[in-house]
Design a protein around this motif. Structure first.
Motif, PDB file in Angstrom:
ATOM      1  N   LEU A  61       0.846  -1.200   0.000  1.00 36.75           N
ATOM      2  CA  LEU A  61       0.000   0.000   0.000  1.00 36.75           C
ATOM      3  C   LEU A  61       0.885   1.255   0.000  1.00 36.75           C
ATOM      4  O   LEU A  61       0.647   2.198  -0.762  1.00 36.75           O
ATOM      5  CB  LEU A  61      -0.850  -0.027   1.281  1.00 36.75           C
ATOM      6  N   ASP A  81     -10.140   5.933  -4.222  1.00 34.78           N
ATOM      7  CA  ASP A  81     -10.555   5.336  -2.951  1.00 34.78           C
ATOM      8  C   ASP A  81     -11.056   3.922  -3.235  1.00 34.78           C
ATOM      9  O   ASP A  81     -11.956   3.743  -4.057  1.00 34.78           O
ATOM     10  CB  ASP A  81     -11.669   6.233  -2.373  1.00 34.78           C
ATOM     11  N   LYS A  82     -10.474   2.943  -2.550  1.00 36.53           N
ATOM     12  CA  LYS A  82     -10.882   1.565  -2.840  1.00 36.53           C
ATOM     13  C   LYS A  82     -12.338   1.304  -2.441  1.00 36.53           C
ATOM     14  O   LYS A  82     -12.943   0.334  -2.890  1.00 36.53           O
ATOM     15  CB  LYS A  82      -9.936   0.571  -2.164  1.00 36.53           C
ATOM     16  N   ASN A  83     -12.904   2.178  -1.605  1.00 41.65           N
ATOM     17  CA  ASN A  83     -14.304   2.017  -1.214  1.00 41.65           C
ATOM     18  C   ASN A  83     -15.272   2.753  -2.146  1.00 41.65           C
ATOM     19  O   ASN A  83     -16.482   2.720  -1.928  1.00 41.65           O
ATOM     20  CB  ASN A  83     -14.504   2.510   0.222  1.00 41.65           C
ATOM     21  N   GLU A  94       1.471   4.022  -3.339  1.00 42.45           N
ATOM     22  CA  GLU A  94       1.299   5.478  -3.228  1.00 42.45           C
ATOM     23  C   GLU A  94       2.576   6.195  -3.650  1.00 42.45           C
ATOM     24  O   GLU A  94       2.535   7.224  -4.320  1.00 42.45           O
ATOM     25  CB  GLU A  94       0.948   5.863  -1.779  1.00 42.45           C
TER      26      GLU A  94
END
Lengths: 249, 165
Positions: free
Chosen positions: A171, A231-233, A175
């Motif tokens: 992660l 955003d992964k959500n 980034e």
């Protein structure tokens, strides 16, 4: 002009006198500045395709052009980051980074200055004299990244660069790679990344190229028109991830 | 002040934890987090502990929550992150004692064996070899400490301690 153009590329390898097709009729274009992800199941030829794009291997049939010209051999404007880091254990961090520059004919002084600059860029300052055995996986991959960036490539190819890392480290590195890609002071502005993690492709890339296996065929070229940071959500990320997964299933 | 050992985790893992929490609106249940990222709970608790020691996160109830400094860290560029971590490491008693021992040594340097002895004095019940490796990695990342494995020497990084170089 396209940075890269593939026209009906086929690649086969000879195994026990039998010609095994690995890639079949692959055609696509890459514009300068794009971040492309190549996804597909194991054995679909993703890594072979990456090696064709850097000129490490030649196509059996078809055309691979870089800036409109056929690549006669290794593309010196490209560099590769490997899944398993590919570091020399007996060399320090700085020596590992300088090694690739020596092969490109830079003087000792220029090699040192260039290595120090990219060590700083990827956040490795302080680790110059460390050996790979002293480093965590994340730091090893930062060395792989600095070594690739130090040759100041236009095109950066990454073969599953985060697969050997744990979830939290990958992660962080994801980034940081995006930060480096967006850094206008860097020569590199085009990235092609092989991954088997679809969500990773959707979170990072401008386009996702989907390959089917045996032999690898390009079945879809999907633009990801989502603003960064992603955003992964975000439901749009899940929708695209599910769509790509269904293409591969 | 009580001396706490550094948990055996990396800066990348701590930053990754903060990135994860940020994606989850700053807060996550520790049990759910361990499941989501497939970490053993002991491993995850060590990462959370380090994030707490550096004041990047806190753990009210069974949750882990990102703090303002943690948010600032992940919004920062790569170089700036190192500076924030350096400042936080300097607040830790263990790092302060080690820096003092190095400052009191000849030329700001200690050989590995002397450093291990020093650490054993501070923390007699710890795995000193593992702790040493962790300190070297965080010290290098923050450019507080340098270590030369050929000469087995720990030293103060000139970036943070120019007068000792």
């Amino acid at each position: 002009m396209d940075l890269l153009a593939l026209q009906k590329v086929f690649k086969s390898f000879r195994q026990d006198r039998v010609l095994m097709p690995v890639l079949k009729e692959i055609s696509f274009h890459v514009q300068e500045g794009e971040f492309i992800a190549l996804v597909g199941p194991s054995g679909c030829g993703k890594s072979t395709l990456l090696r064709l794009l850097t000129g490490l291997i030649a196509p059996t049939e078809g055309d691979v052009r870089y800036k409109g010209k056929k690549m006669p051999s290794v593309n010196l404007e490209s560099a590769m980051v490997f899944q398993s880091f590919g570091l020399f254990p007996w060399l320090s961090v700085q020596e590992n980074i300088e090694l690739g520059l020596e092969a490109r004919g830079l003087s000792e002084k220029d090699r040192r200055e260039r290595a120090i600059h990219f060590i700083d860029k990827v956040g490795l300052d302080g680790f110059e004299e460390a050996y790979p055995r002293e480093l965590s996986g994340g730091m090893k991959q930062r060395v792989g990244l600095a070594r690739a960036l130090a040759v100041e490539p236009k095109l950066l190819c990454m073969d599953e660069p985060f697969s050997a890392l744990d979830a939290l480290t990958s992660l962080t590195l994801r980034e940081e790679v995006l930060m480096l890609w967006e850094d206008k002071s860097m020569a590199v502005n085009t990235i092609i990344m092989v991954t088997h993690i679809i969500e990773e492709a959707v979170l990072m890339a401008d386009r996702v190229l989907v390959l089917s296996p045996h032999p690898g065929t390009l079945i879809s070229d999907i633009p990801i028109n989502l603003t960064r940071p992603r955003d992964k959500n975000d439901p749009a990320v899940s929708k695209l991830t599910d769509h790509i997964f269904s293409l591969m299933a | 002040m009580q001396i706490e050992p550094l948990p055996e985790v990396s800066a990348s893992e701590v930053i990754g934890l903060l990135e994860y929490l940020d994606d989850e609106h700053g807060k996550e249940d520790i049990y759910k987090l361990a499941e989501a990222i497939q970490y053993e709970s002991g491993e995850l608790l060590s990462i959370i502990k380090m994030a707490e020691m550096l004041r990047f996160a806190e753990t009210p109830g069974g949750d882990v929550v990102i703090l303002d400094l943690g948010k600032k860290l992940i919004k920062s560029r790569i170089g700036q992150r190192k500076l924030i971590i350096r400042d936080q490491l300097k607040n830790l008693e263990l790092i302060q004692r080690l820096v003092k021992a190095l400052q009191n040594s000849e030329e700001g340097r200690l050989d590995r064996e002397s450093t291990l002895e020093e650490l054993s004095r501070f923390l007699p019940h710890e795995n000193i070899e593992g702790l040493f490796k962790t300190i070297v990695n965080w010290g290098r990342y923050a450019e507080l400490l340098g270590y030369n494995d050929d000469t087995q020497t720990l030293y103060l990084d000139e970036e943070s301690f120019p007068s000792c170089a």
